[in-house]
Write a protein that holds these residues in place. Structure first.
Motif, PDB file in Angstrom:
ATOM      1  N   LEU A   1      15.209 -10.520 -18.041  1.00  0.00           N
ATOM      2  CA  LEU A   1      14.097  -9.991 -18.826  1.00  0.00           C
ATOM      3  C   LEU A   1      14.321 -10.219 -20.319  1.00  0.00           C
ATOM      4  O   LEU A   1      13.415 -10.651 -21.028  1.00  0.00           O
ATOM      5  N   ALA A   2      15.525  -9.964 -20.797  1.00  0.00           N
ATOM      6  CA  ALA A   2      15.832 -10.165 -22.218  1.00  0.00           C
ATOM      7  C   ALA A   2      15.691 -11.636 -22.600  1.00  0.00           C
ATOM      8  O   ALA A   2      15.170 -11.965 -23.676  1.00  0.00           O
ATOM      9  N   THR A   3      16.129 -12.534 -21.739  1.00  0.00           N
ATOM     10  CA  THR A   3      16.001 -13.967 -22.005  1.00  0.00           C
ATOM     11  C   THR A   3      14.531 -14.373 -22.069  1.00  0.00           C
ATOM     12  O   THR A   3      14.130 -15.138 -22.960  1.00  0.00           O
ATOM     13  N   CYS A   4      13.719 -13.865 -21.146  1.00  0.00           N
ATOM     14  CA  CYS A   4      12.287 -14.184 -21.152  1.00  0.00           C
ATOM     15  C   CYS A   4      11.615 -13.664 -22.416  1.00  0.00           C
ATOM     16  O   CYS A   4      10.801 -14.372 -23.028  1.00  0.00           O
ATOM     17  N   ILE A   5      11.934 -12.458 -22.815  1.00  0.00           N
ATOM     18  CA  ILE A   5      11.353 -11.888 -24.032  1.00  0.00           C
ATOM     19  C   ILE A   5      11.768 -12.714 -25.246  1.00  0.00           C
ATOM     20  O   ILE A   5      10.952 -13.021 -26.108  1.00  0.00           O
ATOM     21  N   PHE A   6      13.030 -13.108 -25.311  1.00  0.00           N
ATOM     22  CA  PHE A   6      13.505 -13.940 -26.413  1.00  0.00           C
ATOM     23  C   PHE A   6      12.758 -15.267 -26.460  1.00  0.00           C
ATOM     24  O   PHE A   6      12.331 -15.715 -27.533  1.00  0.00           O
ATOM     25  N   MET A   7      12.577 -15.903 -25.312  1.00  0.00           N
ATOM     26  CA  MET A   7      11.888 -17.196 -25.278  1.00  0.00           C
ATOM     27  C   MET A   7      10.433 -17.072 -25.709  1.00  0.00           C
ATOM     28  O   MET A   7       9.926 -17.919 -26.447  1.00  0.00           O
TER      29      MET A   7
END
Length: 73
Positions: free
Chosen positions: A53-59
């Motif tokens: 989830l954190a990676t998706c939000i960052f992207m």
């Protein structure tokens, strides 16, 4: 050609820790909430889901900033 299947089954370290915590809770050696006792069973999945989830939000944020600021244009 012969096809062989391999089944790998076993207990993970987290499973063993979880079983130990449950046994300690049921015998009264620890006085933790059940929520904490069961963390080894579901905690790994929660960490993985949180990381994804954190990676998706960052992207998404990166793409938004790149689109609106003209970076790399």
């Amino acid at each position: 050609m012969e096809h062989t299947e391999s089944n790998v089954s076993g207990t993970t370290v987290f499973g063993l820790i979880g079983i130990t915590f449950v046994a300690l809770k049921l015998t009264g050696y620890i006085n933790w909430f059940w929520w904490w006792v069961t963390v080894p069973f579901w905690g790994v999945f929660a960490l993985m889901a949180g990381s994804i989830l954190a990676t998706c939000i960052f992207m998404v944020c990166y793409e938004f900033v790149e689109k609106h600021t003209g970076v790399n244009s």
